[in-house]
Write an enzyme that holds these catalytic residues in place. Structure first.
Site, PDB file in Angstrom:
ATOM      1  N   ARG A  74      30.586  -6.966  33.801  1.00 59.91           N
ATOM      2  CA  ARG A  74      29.345  -7.695  33.214  1.00 59.91           C
ATOM      3  C   ARG A  74      28.164  -7.066  32.989  1.00 59.91           C
ATOM      4  NH1 ARG A  74      31.557 -11.074  36.708  1.00 59.91           N
ATOM      5  NH2 ARG A  74      32.851 -12.558  35.940  1.00 59.91           N
TER       6      ARG A  74
ATOM      7  N   LYS B 206      21.693  -2.162  20.180  1.00 59.70           N
ATOM      8  CA  LYS B 206      23.071  -2.779  19.662  1.00 59.70           C
ATOM      9  C   LYS B 206      24.107  -1.927  19.983  1.00 59.70           C
ATOM     10  CE  LYS B 206      21.233  -4.954  15.444  1.00 59.70           C
ATOM     11  NZ  LYS B 206      21.261  -4.758  14.014  1.00 59.70           N
TER      12      LYS B 206
ATOM     13  N   GLU C  41      18.778   8.741   7.111  1.00 62.54           N
ATOM     14  CA  GLU C  41      18.029   7.730   7.911  1.00 62.54           C
ATOM     15  C   GLU C  41      16.645   8.242   8.099  1.00 62.54           C
ATOM     16  OE1 GLU C  41      19.484   4.862   8.153  1.00 62.54           O
ATOM     17  OE2 GLU C  41      21.602   5.204   8.442  1.00 62.54           O
TER      18      GLU C  41
ATOM     19  N   LYS D 258      11.548   3.766  14.358  1.00 62.85           N
ATOM     20  CA  LYS D 258      12.592   2.706  14.812  1.00 62.85           C
ATOM     21  C   LYS D 258      12.358   1.908  16.024  1.00 62.85           C
ATOM     22  CE  LYS D 258      17.267   1.250  15.297  1.00 62.85           C
ATOM     23  NZ  LYS D 258      18.653   1.347  15.199  1.00 62.85           N
TER      24      LYS D 258
ATOM     25  N   GLU E 246      16.742  -9.194  15.510  1.00 59.26           N
ATOM     26  CA  GLU E 246      16.666  -9.077  14.211  1.00 59.26           C
ATOM     27  C   GLU E 246      16.691 -10.476  13.400  1.00 59.26           C
ATOM     28  OE1 GLU E 246      19.518  -6.283  12.261  1.00 59.26           O
ATOM     29  OE2 GLU E 246      19.584  -7.150  10.470  1.00 59.26           O
TER      30      GLU E 246
ATOM     31  N   ARG F 282      13.141  -6.600  11.745  1.00 57.83           N
ATOM     32  CA  ARG F 282      14.224  -5.498  12.070  1.00 57.83           C
ATOM     33  C   ARG F 282      15.128  -5.376  10.902  1.00 57.83           C
ATOM     34  NH1 ARG F 282      17.715  -3.979  17.537  1.00 57.83           N
ATOM     35  NH2 ARG F 282      18.879  -2.448  16.494  1.00 57.83           N
TER      36      ARG F 282
ATOM     37  N   ASN G 260      17.471  -2.135   7.449  1.00 59.70           N
ATOM     38  CA  ASN G 260      18.817  -2.222   6.549  1.00 59.70           C
ATOM     39  C   ASN G 260      18.355  -1.860   4.979  1.00 59.70           C
ATOM     40  OD1 ASN G 260      20.305  -3.145   8.541  1.00 59.70           O
ATOM     41  ND2 ASN G 260      19.613  -5.409   8.051  1.00 59.70           N
TER      42      ASN G 260
ATOM     43  N   HIS H 264      21.007  -0.158   2.813  1.00 62.46           N
ATOM     44  CA  HIS H 264      22.385  -0.673   3.685  1.00 62.46           C
ATOM     45  C   HIS H 264      23.163  -1.519   3.027  1.00 62.46           C
ATOM     46  CE1 HIS H 264      20.591   2.070   6.275  1.00 62.46           C
ATOM     47  NE2 HIS H 264      21.734   2.335   7.268  1.00 62.46           N
TER      48      HIS H 264
ATOM     49  N   HIS I  81      26.534  -0.108   2.559  1.00 64.22           N
ATOM     50  CA  HIS I  81      27.657  -0.535   3.317  1.00 64.22           C
ATOM     51  C   HIS I  81      29.037  -0.960   2.344  1.00 64.22           C
ATOM     52  CE1 HIS I  81      25.133  -1.867   7.122  1.00 64.22           C
ATOM     53  NE2 HIS I  81      25.793  -0.709   7.437  1.00 64.22           N
TER      54      HIS I  81
ATOM     55  N   HIS J 288      28.133   8.282   6.369  1.00 61.69           N
ATOM     56  CA  HIS J 288      27.238   7.089   6.168  1.00 61.69           C
ATOM     57  C   HIS J 288      25.723   7.428   5.635  1.00 61.69           C
ATOM     58  CE1 HIS J 288      25.320   3.500   7.390  1.00 61.69           C
ATOM     59  NE2 HIS J 288      24.268   4.022   8.055  1.00 61.69           N
TER      60      HIS J 288
HETATM   61  N1  LIG Z   1      24.149   0.977  17.206  1.00 61.57           N
HETATM   62  C1  LIG Z   1      23.346   0.982  16.208  1.00 61.57           C
HETATM   63  O1  LIG Z   1      22.132   0.407  16.054  1.00 61.57           O
HETATM   64  C2  LIG Z   1      23.645   2.132  15.020  1.00 61.57           C
HETATM   65  C3  LIG Z   1      22.953   2.458  14.187  1.00 61.57           C
HETATM   66  C4  LIG Z   1      23.322   3.232  13.074  1.00 61.57           C
HETATM   67  C5  LIG Z   1      24.713   3.768  13.073  1.00 61.57           C
HETATM   68  N2  LIG Z   1      25.334   3.276  14.232  1.00 61.57           N
HETATM   69  C6  LIG Z   1      26.720   3.632  14.231  1.00 61.57           C
HETATM   70  O2  LIG Z   1      26.752   5.259  14.449  1.00 61.57           O
HETATM   71  C7  LIG Z   1      28.008   5.595  13.779  1.00 61.57           C
HETATM   72  C8  LIG Z   1      27.796   6.962  13.360  1.00 61.57           C
HETATM   73  O3  LIG Z   1      26.972   7.823  13.726  1.00 61.57           O
HETATM   74  P1  LIG Z   1      27.034   9.399  13.700  1.00 61.57           P
HETATM   75  O4  LIG Z   1      26.783   9.693  12.113  1.00 61.57           O
HETATM   76  O5  LIG Z   1      26.438  10.264  14.661  1.00 61.57           O
HETATM   77  O6  LIG Z   1      28.796   9.725  13.820  1.00 61.57           O
HETATM   78  P2  LIG Z   1      29.707  10.229  15.031  1.00 61.57           P
HETATM   79  O7  LIG Z   1      29.367   9.863  16.412  1.00 61.57           O
HETATM   80  O8  LIG Z   1      31.163  10.440  14.162  1.00 61.57           O
HETATM   81  O9  LIG Z   1      29.424  12.169  14.584  1.00 61.57           O
HETATM   82  C9  LIG Z   1      29.447  12.460  13.423  1.00 61.57           C
HETATM   83  C10 LIG Z   1      30.499  14.020  13.692  1.00 61.57           C
HETATM   84  O10 LIG Z   1      29.470  14.759  14.387  1.00 61.57           O
HETATM   85  C11 LIG Z   1      29.843  15.407  15.375  1.00 61.57           C
HETATM   86  N3  LIG Z   1      28.948  15.691  16.358  1.00 61.57           N
HETATM   87  C12 LIG Z   1      27.963  15.092  16.758  1.00 61.57           C
HETATM   88  N4  LIG Z   1      27.152  15.555  17.605  1.00 61.57           N
HETATM   89  C13 LIG Z   1      27.351  16.894  17.562  1.00 61.57           C
HETATM   90  C14 LIG Z   1      26.860  18.217  17.842  1.00 61.57           C
HETATM   91  N5  LIG Z   1      25.665  18.438  18.470  1.00 61.57           N
HETATM   92  N6  LIG Z   1      27.624  19.282  17.556  1.00 61.57           N
HETATM   93  C15 LIG Z   1      28.526  19.161  16.547  1.00 61.57           C
HETATM   94  N7  LIG Z   1      29.174  18.262  16.422  1.00 61.57           N
HETATM   95  C16 LIG Z   1      28.858  17.096  16.695  1.00 61.57           C
HETATM   96  C17 LIG Z   1      30.795  14.425  15.977  1.00 61.57           C
HETATM   97  O11 LIG Z   1      32.018  14.777  16.580  1.00 61.57           O
HETATM   98  C18 LIG Z   1      31.440  13.596  14.767  1.00 61.57           C
HETATM   99  O12 LIG Z   1      32.605  14.508  14.185  1.00 61.57           O
HETATM  100  C19 LIG Z   1      28.562   4.455  13.153  1.00 61.57           C
HETATM  101  O13 LIG Z   1      29.628   3.986  13.836  1.00 61.57           O
HETATM  102  C20 LIG Z   1      27.533   3.602  12.855  1.00 61.57           C
HETATM  103  O14 LIG Z   1      27.982   2.111  13.006  1.00 61.57           O
HETATM  104  C21 LIG Z   1      25.045   2.323  15.115  1.00 61.57           C
HETATM  105 ZN   LIG Z   2      22.264   3.448   8.728  1.00 65.66          ZN
END
Ligand SMILES: NC(=O)c1ccc[n+]([C@@H]2O[C@H](COP(=O)([O-])OP(=O)(O)OC[C@H]3O[C@@H](n4cnc5c(N)ncnc54)[C@H](O)[C@@H]3O)[C@@H](O)[C@H]2O)c1
Ligand SMILES: [Zn+2]
Length: 365
Positions: free
Chosen positions: A118, A140, A182, A226, A236, A240, A244, A247, A251, A264
């Site tokens: 939990r 989130k 971003e 942020k 949100e 917040r 978006n 987005h 999206h 993304h």
């Molecule tokens: N929780 C939130 O508020 C929030 C906000 C925005 C995005 N997200 C989520 O985040 C995800 C996207 O994140 P992302 O773009 O970081 O994707 P990711 O985690 O897939 O990373 C992108 C790629 O970069 C590589 N990588 C990461 N750090 C590295 C480093 N230092 N050196 C070499 N390679 C590295 C990873 O292995 C991966 O292949 C999505 O699932 C999205 O929904 C969440």
């Molecule tokens: Zn985004």
């Protein structure tokens, strides 16, 4: 950078080489006992050794869990074996999960931390630019469902976010630009000064040529935006939503192209261009500001791997995304550079213009 949260206030620590001081960082957060470091294999290979060594030298007993990289890892089925490992290794609610990776690892490890016993302590150690300025902050956490992204999740604030720009050295150029989208989004909605400075050196940040001091500055400013927005409206209910910006269409094109051909951030650049066009048509932002914003976005590399999606599919995805919340499509518009507002009900004709603007970004079939 401080973040206010109903789940407990926390800070984003930003500094060079923090990953090799992870142990002392966790101790300073008052954490003790067992630590599960969850990562992906790409990140683990580059940075896992330093992180593990620092944690062990500081007296933490660690379990390491490395997952395949990529969005498909962010699924419920990835969580179950992690729970199993935590149980077998004797983890309790007072122990800690460290998410060492990009947003995929952060969201999945965060989801596990939110649900195991939990809820246990979570420390985010974001390693992609996108995760450093966006995903790791705001509490989130989620996994994807085959029927949609981020559908199964929770709010679970981290005890701290440890953001080390040194690790970006090994990030691919494409992922850097994706995260930079971003950063530009944050500047467009809330920080005109940052926007102006990005106009000076966007390419060197995206391509990896910017020096450490500049990266620290850019990351800190984006993190502040942020952090401030989620501190004001964690759940949100209002403000917040400005995060978006870009987005709604972003999206939709990301989903319509099947998650993969577009990073993304690449989808968000397309979505921001469409949103700027809508803002101009609504008279919310001047032609001059719109042109300036569009010209900055036109400096992002064109996505080369994605084919133009089908128009009706994009339209249906925009409508579906929004219908779950309310009947009309609320849309984030620019009200000048560094200022965003919510347009509560976007007309069908403007939505159509937005979709056409987004599709124009793809080469003709
Ligand atoms: N929780 C939130 O508020 C929030 C906000 C925005 C995005 N997200 C989520 O985040 C995800 C996207 O994140 P992302 O773009 O970081 O994707 P990711 O985690 O897939 O990373 C992108 C790629 O970069 C590589 N990588 C990461 N750090 C590295 C480093 N230092 N050196 C070499 N390679 C590295 C990873 O292995 C991966 O292949 C999505 O699932 C999205 O929904 C969440
Ligand atoms: Zn985004």
């Amino acid at each position: 950078v401080p973040v206010r949260s109903t789940g407990g206030d926390y800070e984003v620590l930003i500094g060079l080489d923090l990953v090799s001081s992870l142990g002392p960082c966790l101790s300073s957060l008052g954490l003790r006992g067992k630590v599960a470091v969850i990562s992906d294999s790409t990140v683990w290979k580059q940075w896992g050794g330093q992180a593990a060594q620092s944690l062990q030298s500081a007296g933490f007993s660690i379990s390491t869990i490395s997952l395949p990289p990529g969005e498909s890892t962010k699924a419920f089925r990835s969580a179950e074996p992690i729970y199993g490992r935590l149980i077998l290794d004797g983890f309790s609610r007072s122990d800690t999960v460290v998410a060492l990776g990009g947003g995929v690892v952060g969201d999945l490890a965060g989801f596990v931390a939110a649900t195991y016993h939990r809820g246990m302590a979570l420390v985010q150690v974001p390693t992609s630019l996108l995760a450093q300025v966006d995903a790791s902050i705001g509490g989130k956490v989620a996994v994807d469902h085959p029927l949609g992204k981020n559908l199964i999740g929770a709010f679970h604030s981290p005890r701290g976010v440890i953001c080390d720009p040194t690790v970006l050295k090994t990030l691919s150029v494409r992922e850097r630009w994706s995260g930079l989208a971003e950063v530009v989004k944050a500047a467009l909605i809330a920080d005109q000064e940052l926007l102006q400075s990005l106009e000076g050196d966007l390419e060197s940040i995206g391509d990896g040529g910017a020096n450490d001091a500049r990266m620290l500055e850019v990351i800190e400013r984006a993190v502040r935006i942020k952090a401030q927005v989620v501190s004001e409206d964690e759940r949100e209910q209002g403000r917040r939503a400005i995060l978006n910006f870009g987005h709604t269409l972003g999206h939709a094109v990301e989903a319509a192209t099947g998650y993969g051909p577009l990073a993304h951030g690449e989808a968000v650049v397309i979505g921001m261009k469409a949103a700027i066009e809508v803002s101009r048509q609504l008279g919310r932002c001047s032609g001059e500001d719109a042109d300036r914003a569009l010209s900055l976005l036109s400096r992002f590399p064109r996505p080369s791997k994605a084919e133009r999606p089908i128009r009706d599919a994009v339209l249906a995805l925009v409508r579906r995304d929004k219908k779950a919340r309310d009947r009309s499509i609320s849309f984030v518009v620019l009200a000048g550079l560094g200022k965003a507002e919510i347009e509560p009900a976007l007309s069908d004709s403007l939505l159509s213009i937005a979709v056409d603007r987004a599709l124009a970004e793809f080469p003709e079939k």
